[in-house]
Motif scaffolding. Structure first.
Motif, short mmCIF file in Angstrom:
data_model
loop_
_atom_site.label_atom_id
_atom_site.label_comp_id
_atom_site.label_asym_id
_atom_site.label_seq_id
_atom_site.Cartn_x
_atom_site.Cartn_y
_atom_site.Cartn_z
N LEU A 40 0.88 -1.30 0.06
CA LEU A 40 -0.19 -0.26 -0.04
C LEU A 40 0.93 1.32 -0.05
CD1 LEU A 40 -2.83 -1.19 2.50
CD2 LEU A 40 -2.95 -0.75 -0.07
N ASN A 41 2.09 1.29 0.20
CA ASN A 41 2.96 2.30 0.08
C ASN A 41 2.96 2.98 -1.29
OD1 ASN A 41 4.31 2.18 2.62
ND2 ASN A 41 5.73 0.71 1.80
N VAL A 57 -5.33 5.60 0.42
CA VAL A 57 -5.94 4.51 1.16
C VAL A 57 -7.04 5.38 1.95
CG1 VAL A 57 -5.73 3.00 3.18
CG2 VAL A 57 -3.77 3.25 1.30
N ALA A 58 -8.21 5.04 2.16
CA ALA A 58 -9.26 5.85 2.89
C ALA A 58 -9.42 5.15 4.41
CB ALA A 58 -10.55 5.52 2.14
N ALA A 102 -17.29 3.29 -1.51
CA ALA A 102 -17.99 4.02 -2.59
C ALA A 102 -16.43 4.33 -3.37
CB ALA A 102 -18.82 5.21 -2.33
N MET A 103 -15.56 5.08 -2.66
CA MET A 103 -14.64 5.68 -3.33
C MET A 103 -13.40 4.51 -3.83
SD MET A 103 -13.30 8.72 -0.66
CE MET A 103 -11.83 9.26 -1.74
N LEU A 104 -13.66 3.30 -3.11
CA LEU A 104 -13.00 2.25 -3.79
C LEU A 104 -13.50 1.75 -4.82
CD1 LEU A 104 -10.71 0.13 -3.08
CD2 LEU A 104 -12.28 -1.10 -1.83
N VAL A 138 -9.59 5.53 -4.58
CA VAL A 138 -8.64 4.93 -3.43
C VAL A 138 -8.27 3.35 -3.95
CG1 VAL A 138 -9.15 6.36 -1.77
CG2 VAL A 138 -10.19 4.24 -1.84
N GLU A 139 -7.25 2.87 -3.46
CA GLU A 139 -7.17 1.32 -3.81
C GLU A 139 -7.24 0.47 -2.67
OE1 GLU A 139 -3.99 0.30 -6.56
OE2 GLU A 139 -3.17 2.18 -6.61
N ALA A 140 -7.49 1.07 -1.38
CA ALA A 140 -7.97 0.48 -0.09
C ALA A 140 -8.69 1.24 0.91
CB ALA A 140 -6.65 -0.13 0.38
#
Length: 277
Positions: free
Chosen positions: A137-138, A142-143, A174-176, A181-183
């Motif tokens: 995740l770097n 991320v939310a 919802a953002m994912l 975002v990716e996570a």
């Protein structure tokens, strides 16, 4: 079935605030009804009046009341802070609502034995085949919600991640789905429920924290806490090493894995040894 047989005890279970109960000990609770502050929402834990299955914590309150031999009434609470205020104001006997055991809570309330163990989990899209570990995740968006302290943990564990603060898990998911975002980092049990409902999601096999859900009881309520703990232990007790406990059966109704180690009934035969490989 245990829970359905308990529901007749609720009788006229009232929703909303039903007058002060004045930090009552067990004997006074039994003469009237156990007044339970239950958090709404937070499926599958929180209370949902219109659903066929009203929520794990509603069923748990019903099972505890049945074990105590008394009725119970529901006081709905929108969040933990409201529940704490009602408990301090003697408007409920106890509060149940995904309350995480924390040292600062024990300064103001009595806390029960845990009935569920969880932690902060990480959700990604199933189509994302590049994220499987924390370090993946770097440099990714991320939310997280401040309510879970996930934002601070991300800053500690993943200083290179790009943090997006959201109001709640629904906004993060919802953002994912939109790819913003990716996570999403949130309570693992909540994410597990969403992953079961929506196969497009994938829950990583890692957790940032380990937390336990407990019931809050007013410190002035005397032996009520002991009675609540006795009922939680009863519900955790399995008749044998091969059988499931009543609490595990409740969790299974809501497609939640049992995370609290069961108590095996005294005198029950031990589990058979596995055959040699």
């Amino acid at each position: 079935m245990m829970v359905s047989s308990a529901r007749w005890l609720v009788g006229f279970a009232c929703l909303g605030l039903a007058g002060a109960v004045v930090a009552r000990p067990l004997d006074k609770v039994k003469k009237d009804a156990l007044t339970v502050g239950i958090r709404v929402g937070s499926a599958p834990f929180g209370y949902n009046e219109t659903a066929e299955r009203k929520g794990l914590e509603y069923d748990l309150a019903a099972a505890i009341s049945e074990g105590l031999g008394c009725r119970f009434r529901v006081v709905t609470i929108p969040n933990q802070r409201d529940g704490e205020d009602k408990l301090l104001a003697d408007k409920v006997d106890l509060v149940i609502g995904t309350v995480k055991a924390a040292p600062e809570l024990k300064e103001r309330f009595s806390t029960s034995n845990p009935y569920f163990r969880t932690g902060l989990g990480i959700m990604v899209m199933r189509s994302n085949q590049s994220v499987f570990t924390l370090t993946d995740l770097n440099d990714r968006y991320v939310a997280a919600t401040p309510e879970t302290n996930a934002d601070k943990l991300i800053e500690s564990f993943l200083p290179k991640a790009k943090l997006e603060i959201v109001r709640n898990a629904a906004d993060g998911l919802a953002m994912l789905q939109k790819g913003d975002v990716e996570a999403v980092v949130h309570d693992r049990s909540t994410l597990q429920t969403e992953a079961t409902r929506n196969q497009a999601f994938r829950l990583l096999d890692v957790s940032l924290t380990e937390d336990s859900y407990v019931i809050l009881v007013n410190k002035k309520s005397g032996n009520l806490l002991d009675a609540i703990n006795g009922e939680i232990d009863r519900l955790r007790t399995a008749p044998s090493a091969e059988a499931v406990s009543p609490l595990a059966a409740l969790c299974a109704r809501y497609k939640l894995g049992m995370t609290i180690k069961p108590i095996i009934r005294a005198g029950a035969p031990p589990a058979p040894l596995a055959p040699p490989a």
